[in-house]
Design an enzyme around this catalytic site. Sequence first.
Site, mmCIF file in Angstrom:
data_model
loop_
_atom_site.group_PDB
_atom_site.id
_atom_site.type_symbol
_atom_site.label_atom_id
_atom_site.label_comp_id
_atom_site.label_asym_id
_atom_site.label_seq_id
_atom_site.Cartn_x
_atom_site.Cartn_y
_atom_site.Cartn_z
ATOM 1 N N ARG A 99 14.697 27.040 -72.925
ATOM 2 C CA ARG A 99 13.322 26.675 -73.272
ATOM 3 C C ARG A 99 13.369 25.344 -74.047
ATOM 4 O O ARG A 99 14.440 24.857 -74.399
ATOM 5 C CB ARG A 99 12.657 27.788 -74.090
ATOM 6 C CG ARG A 99 13.592 28.282 -75.156
ATOM 7 C CD ARG A 99 12.962 28.669 -76.413
ATOM 8 N NE ARG A 99 12.198 27.616 -77.031
ATOM 9 C CZ ARG A 99 12.734 26.643 -77.768
ATOM 10 N NH1 ARG A 99 14.030 26.536 -77.970
ATOM 11 N NH2 ARG A 99 11.949 25.732 -78.316
ATOM 12 N N GLY A 100 12.177 24.808 -74.337
ATOM 13 C CA GLY A 100 12.128 23.496 -74.988
ATOM 14 C C GLY A 100 12.055 22.438 -73.908
ATOM 15 O O GLY A 100 12.799 22.493 -72.911
ATOM 16 N N ARG A 115 7.382 26.626 -65.354
ATOM 17 C CA ARG A 115 6.563 26.511 -66.570
ATOM 18 C C ARG A 115 5.697 25.261 -66.420
ATOM 19 O O ARG A 115 6.203 24.190 -66.054
ATOM 20 C CB ARG A 115 7.433 26.412 -67.827
ATOM 21 C CG ARG A 115 8.159 27.731 -68.122
ATOM 22 C CD ARG A 115 8.686 27.785 -69.532
ATOM 23 N NE ARG A 115 7.637 27.998 -70.507
ATOM 24 C CZ ARG A 115 7.839 27.882 -71.825
ATOM 25 N NH1 ARG A 115 9.033 27.542 -72.297
ATOM 26 N NH2 ARG A 115 6.859 28.111 -72.676
ATOM 27 N N GLN A 143 9.826 31.134 -82.328
ATOM 28 C CA GLN A 143 10.914 30.164 -82.117
ATOM 29 C C GLN A 143 11.381 29.527 -83.425
ATOM 30 O O GLN A 143 12.527 29.112 -83.544
ATOM 31 C CB GLN A 143 10.467 29.052 -81.150
ATOM 32 C CG GLN A 143 10.292 29.489 -79.714
ATOM 33 C CD GLN A 143 8.868 29.846 -79.406
ATOM 34 O OE1 GLN A 143 8.139 30.359 -80.248
ATOM 35 N NE2 GLN A 143 8.437 29.580 -78.184
ATOM 36 N N ASP A 175 5.525 18.726 -75.857
ATOM 37 C CA ASP A 175 5.801 19.163 -74.482
ATOM 38 C C ASP A 175 5.190 18.225 -73.452
ATOM 39 O O ASP A 175 5.675 18.120 -72.316
ATOM 40 C CB ASP A 175 5.290 20.585 -74.263
ATOM 41 C CG ASP A 175 6.174 21.570 -75.009
ATOM 42 O OD1 ASP A 175 5.952 21.750 -76.214
ATOM 43 O OD2 ASP A 175 7.118 22.101 -74.399
ATOM 44 N N LYS A 201 3.664 23.396 -79.111
ATOM 45 C CA LYS A 201 3.535 24.851 -79.302
ATOM 46 C C LYS A 201 2.249 25.229 -80.026
ATOM 47 O O LYS A 201 1.841 24.548 -80.964
ATOM 48 C CB LYS A 201 4.766 25.337 -80.079
ATOM 49 C CG LYS A 201 4.837 26.805 -80.344
ATOM 50 C CD LYS A 201 4.673 27.661 -79.104
ATOM 51 C CE LYS A 201 5.668 27.339 -78.013
ATOM 52 N NZ LYS A 201 5.332 27.958 -76.710
HETATM 53 O O1 MRU Z 1 7.645 27.578 -75.308
HETATM 54 P P1 MRU Z 1 8.804 26.743 -75.766
HETATM 55 O O2 MRU Z 1 9.676 27.448 -76.735
HETATM 56 O O3 MRU Z 1 9.553 26.127 -74.613
HETATM 57 O O4 MRU Z 1 8.066 25.567 -76.539
HETATM 58 C C1 MRU Z 1 8.828 24.577 -77.156
HETATM 59 C C2 MRU Z 1 8.025 23.625 -77.931
HETATM 60 O O5 MRU Z 1 6.804 23.681 -77.975
HETATM 61 C C3 MRU Z 1 8.765 22.514 -78.560
HETATM 62 O O6 MRU Z 1 8.156 22.129 -79.765
HETATM 63 C C4 MRU Z 1 8.739 21.338 -77.588
HETATM 64 O O7 MRU Z 1 9.231 21.732 -76.346
HETATM 65 C C5 MRU Z 1 9.502 20.215 -78.079
HETATM 66 S S1 MRU Z 1 11.194 20.467 -77.751
HETATM 67 C C6 MRU Z 1 12.147 19.240 -78.290
#
Ligand code: MRU
Length: 362
Positions: free
Chosen positions: A53-54, A93, A204, A245, A256
């Site tokens: 993820r991320g 995603r 997270q 994102d 997020k």
């Molecule tokens: O749903 P996730 O855990 O993939 O969301 C991650 C985030 O929102 C992070 O803040 C974002 O991807 C930045 S990652 C360097």
Amino acid sequence: MNIGGTPYRTLWELPGADAIEVIDQRVLPHRFTTTVLRTADEVAAAIRDMTVRGAPLIGAAGGYGVYLAARAAADECIDTTITQAAKMLAAARPTAVNLGWAIGFVCHRVQTATSPDDKRKAALAAARQIVADELDRSRRIGEHGLFLIREVAARKGAVNVLTHCNAGWLACIDYGTATAPVYAAHAEGIPIHVWVDETRPRNQGAALTAYELGEHGVPHTVIADNAGGHLMQRGLVDLVIVGADRVAANGDTANKIGTYLKALAAHDTGVPFYVALPSSTIDHTLPDGCGIPIEERSPDEVRWIDGLGTHGPERILLVPAQSPARNPAFDVTPARLITGFITEDGIFPASDLKQNKNKING
Ligand code: MRU
């Protein structure tokens, strides 16, 4: 970054590039395990269920997914196999633009090759390049963001940063985005402490950011998501740094769920609010944040919570059994609430993000 004193990245190739191996982020912080992904289907499933993820990491994984599809494809249908795999991976995603960007990057490289073997080689080289470039971008984000932390340290000594979700090395290949300046400051000996938002519903922050900061020896404190505004009012936060994102051309930023509320509180209390991002997170096709697709995840992520019980991992129902829940996974923070963007090329105000001009850090 270190886990138990051993340096790790989040994704690596198996010998012969037969598969990739990743850290299983679903079971952290209480168990550290890795999992091997051998096919594009397995990569897509790992992105969907958030084993990986991320934004930068799902991009890198998606790139390898295209390569694994090419690797397994019969010569005579390699093009259609790659196209179908690319479509499936991109749908895993919707919000992080890095995923579609990375898949497009690998597919474009494949198109420049002619023979099936050359296509496979091109796909592997492109996937490797994404990993190397993301690594470099994160490192440079850290160098630029360090400027902001040094400035606060010079004024008042110890520095308190608040972050939301996990925009750390676990979300990237290494270093992170929002945490990259923190690690750089820690390495330089600046006294730094991080307020870690727990980040409901998937936690997270509590599970991943706290884990990676702890493993690396960075002082931190986990807080309930609702505590940030209070801490800002009391002068206990010097800087907010979050990841992203998808950032639209005008600087509106999807991150997020809950990020927007932190930006409002920071704006009201005069705390600088920075977004750290690699250029692979900018969506130049969107003029503003209205068009950013917001992922809706299962209501069960809100209704249930995972943790470690006395007998091992446990899932607990939090709400009345009949109560419905809703789970938008991201929100959009308007550019007007963002002090600056920490990119691999420097720190920019929203108005100059697109042109990379008028750097804040010289
Ligand atoms: O749903 P996730 O855990 O993939 O969301 C991650 C985030 O929102 C992070 O803040 C974002 O991807 C930045 S990652 C360097």
